[in-house]
Design an enzyme around this catalytic site. Structure first.
Site, PDB file in Angstrom:
ATOM      1  N   VAL A 100      43.416  37.748  37.467  1.00  0.00           N
ATOM      2  CA  VAL A 100      44.320  36.575  37.294  1.00  0.00           C
ATOM      3  C   VAL A 100      43.730  35.580  37.489  1.00  0.00           C
ATOM      4  O   VAL A 100      43.785  34.253  36.689  1.00  0.00           O
ATOM      5  CB  VAL A 100      45.398  36.608  38.036  1.00  0.00           C
ATOM      6  CG1 VAL A 100      46.449  35.467  37.962  1.00  0.00           C
ATOM      7  CG2 VAL A 100      46.334  37.902  37.863  1.00  0.00           C
ATOM      8  N   ASP A 144      35.027  33.475  45.970  1.00  0.00           N
ATOM      9  CA  ASP A 144      35.157  34.797  45.481  1.00  0.00           C
ATOM     10  C   ASP A 144      34.221  35.382  46.408  1.00  0.00           C
ATOM     11  O   ASP A 144      33.115  35.274  46.078  1.00  0.00           O
ATOM     12  CB  ASP A 144      35.132  35.173  44.107  1.00  0.00           C
ATOM     13  CG  ASP A 144      36.145  36.327  43.684  1.00  0.00           C
ATOM     14  OD1 ASP A 144      37.007  36.408  43.144  1.00  0.00           O
ATOM     15  OD2 ASP A 144      35.714  37.364  44.509  1.00  0.00           O
ATOM     16  N   THR A 198      36.303  42.712  44.551  1.00  0.00           N
ATOM     17  CA  THR A 198      37.043  43.243  43.389  1.00  0.00           C
ATOM     18  C   THR A 198      37.071  42.643  42.258  1.00  0.00           C
ATOM     19  O   THR A 198      37.024  42.673  41.141  1.00  0.00           O
ATOM     20  CB  THR A 198      38.358  43.421  43.815  1.00  0.00           C
ATOM     21  OG1 THR A 198      39.229  42.289  44.231  1.00  0.00           O
ATOM     22  CG2 THR A 198      38.602  44.558  44.791  1.00  0.00           C
ATOM     23  N   ASP A 234      33.503  34.943  51.574  1.00  0.00           N
ATOM     24  CA  ASP A 234      34.749  35.743  51.914  1.00  0.00           C
ATOM     25  C   ASP A 234      35.644  34.629  52.309  1.00  0.00           C
ATOM     26  O   ASP A 234      35.160  34.009  53.439  1.00  0.00           O
ATOM     27  CB  ASP A 234      34.376  36.577  53.003  1.00  0.00           C
ATOM     28  CG  ASP A 234      35.555  37.495  53.642  1.00  0.00           C
ATOM     29  OD1 ASP A 234      36.477  37.187  53.254  1.00  0.00           O
ATOM     30  OD2 ASP A 234      35.318  38.258  54.633  1.00  0.00           O
ATOM     31  N   TYR A 286      48.638  45.515  52.319  1.00  0.00           N
ATOM     32  CA  TYR A 286      48.909  44.717  51.347  1.00  0.00           C
ATOM     33  C   TYR A 286      50.266  43.848  51.511  1.00  0.00           C
ATOM     34  O   TYR A 286      50.304  42.606  51.511  1.00  0.00           O
ATOM     35  CB  TYR A 286      48.668  45.357  49.943  1.00  0.00           C
ATOM     36  CG  TYR A 286      48.752  44.431  48.676  1.00  0.00           C
ATOM     37  CD1 TYR A 286      47.825  43.190  48.465  1.00  0.00           C
ATOM     38  CD2 TYR A 286      49.920  44.405  48.058  1.00  0.00           C
ATOM     39  CE1 TYR A 286      48.049  42.708  47.427  1.00  0.00           C
ATOM     40  CE2 TYR A 286      50.028  43.334  46.746  1.00  0.00           C
ATOM     41  CZ  TYR A 286      49.066  42.722  46.592  1.00  0.00           C
ATOM     42  OH  TYR A 286      49.189  41.829  45.531  1.00  0.00           O
ATOM     43  N   LYS A 343      50.715  40.126  52.640  1.00  0.00           N
ATOM     44  CA  LYS A 343      51.185  38.897  51.707  1.00  0.00           C
ATOM     45  C   LYS A 343      52.715  38.438  52.591  1.00  0.00           C
ATOM     46  O   LYS A 343      52.821  37.293  52.124  1.00  0.00           O
ATOM     47  CB  LYS A 343      51.479  39.750  50.487  1.00  0.00           C
ATOM     48  CG  LYS A 343      50.157  39.864  49.520  1.00  0.00           C
ATOM     49  CD  LYS A 343      49.603  38.612  49.236  1.00  0.00           C
ATOM     50  CE  LYS A 343      48.752  38.896  47.958  1.00  0.00           C
ATOM     51  NZ  LYS A 343      48.042  37.737  47.446  1.00  0.00           N
TER      52      LYS A 343
END
Ligand code: UDP
Length: 344
Positions: A27, A46, A50, A71, A161, A165
């Site tokens: 995205v 980035d 991934t 990171d 995850y 989040k």
């Protein structure tokens, strides 16, 4: 090609540097494209765990774009310190990827958001946090509206995850309440399109690659679980509108058309012309049974809704995978064989 900026395109560009953690991701890279088109100076961060530098290779020489490999959990590089707008997309998002490195996943979500919020507070920047439909877990309410608190297994395999989040969202709201940081929160539902990584384990990447290679399509469980798939251009448009709006959210950004996994498999077979068969595999732990966004809030506040139908978006995605993997269309393989048999 020069693009006349419209009234809506001015905001980000006028805000100086735009920071996109996760800018080499799926995205994130599409978002960088749109921001550069709008006239913004973009700094993508980035760690390439991934993400893929190839996704932004076409921007590498653009004077208004830069990629810094870093990171986010370790903090911001100096060049990011002038950023006034931040779209935080840094986090592995495919279940296979985030479950491979659960500690890093949680730290990227939580520490990443924390570093960005500290920065936002110190310079008065606005942070858009990419959250996820996973905050709803395996939902007991359907479709999912933003007011639903969710049904998450806090110690399950997806929790690195989901809870990462959720904590990032909580941190955003804590900084807004206590320190008046300008935040925007988008809960992104399943998104697909070009630049999905082959082998990332997601259902669209798996099915398309399997169909193009003539391998069996791996359907987990009976395939009756549902998801709602949003084309990446629609998702990015939702993020841009949210950043420009006066509303902080959270807003669901997803396509409200819901499909079973089996329906998706059949559609991929039809669009690729593949003769692959379906092969059932065990359903992964805590796999949500249903997922569909209620987007009434985003429609009303942002004037946003998805425009690309699944069939059209999948067609573009299939073409991209075909070109990237250098695979021929099964149709072009099948036709000469039939002709040969007929001739014989
Ligand atoms: N799935 C599947 N076959 C695959 C990959 C995924 O049937 O090869 C299913 C998975 O069990 C889930 C849905 O497709 O129910 C979407 O999975 P994905 O990993 O894309 O994302 P999720 O929505 O679970 O985060």
């Amino acid at each position: 090609v020069s693009v006349e900026p419209t009234a809506r395109t001015v905001d980000d560009a006028a805000e100086g540097l735009v920071l996109v953690p996760g800018g080499a991701g799926f995205v994130g890279s599409h978002l960088c494209d749109r921001l550069v088109e709008r006239g913004c100076h973009v700094l993508a961060l980035d760690d390439l765990s991934t993400g893929d530098a190839e996704h932004v290779a076409h921007l590498a020489r653009h004077p208004r774009f830069r990629l810094v490999v870093r990171d986010l959990a370790t903090g911001l590089p100096d060049e990011a310190r002038v950023a006034r707008r931040i779209y935080n997309l840094a986090c592995p998002a495919s279940p296979a990827h985030y479950q491979r490195r659960p500690v890093q996943t949680t730290l990227t979500s939580v520490l990443g958001a924390w570093h960005l919020l500290e920065h936002a507070q110190s310079v008065g920047a606005r942070l858009l946090q990419a959250s996820t439909s996973e905050v709803y877990g395996d939902p007991e309410v359907h479709p999912q509206r933003e007011s639903y608190w969710g049904h998450v297994n806090p110690i399950g395999e997806r929790s690195c995850y989901d809870e990462g989040k959720r904590c990032a969202e909580a941190l955003c709201f804590a900084y807004r309440r206590e320190r008046e940081v300008a935040i925007r929160v988008a809960r992104i539902f399943n998104t697909y399109g070009p630049r999905l990584t082959p082998g990332d384990g997601r259902v669209v990447s798996n099915f398309v690659v399997q169909a193009l290679r003539g391998d069996p399509l791996t359907v987990y469980g009976e395939g009756r679980q549902t998801r709602s798939f949003c084309y990446v251009d629609d998702t990015v448009e939702g993020l841009l509108r949210l950043m420009d709006s006066a509303h902080e959210g959270p807003f669901n950004i997803g396509n409200p058309r819901e499909h079973t996994v089996l329906e998706l498999a059949e559609l991929v077979l039809r669009l690729t012309g593949s003769r692959s068969r379906l092969e059932h595999r065990p359903l992964p732990a805590d796999d949500p049974r249903r997922r569909r966004p209620d987007i009434v809030a985003a429609r009303a506040a942002l004037g946003w809704e998805p425009r690309v139908a699944l069939e059209d978006g999948l067609q573009r995605t299939i073409e991209w995978f075909r070109a990237t993997l250098g695979l021929p269309s099964p149709r072009t393989v099948v036709l000469p064989a039939v002709a040969a048999i007929t001739a014989a």
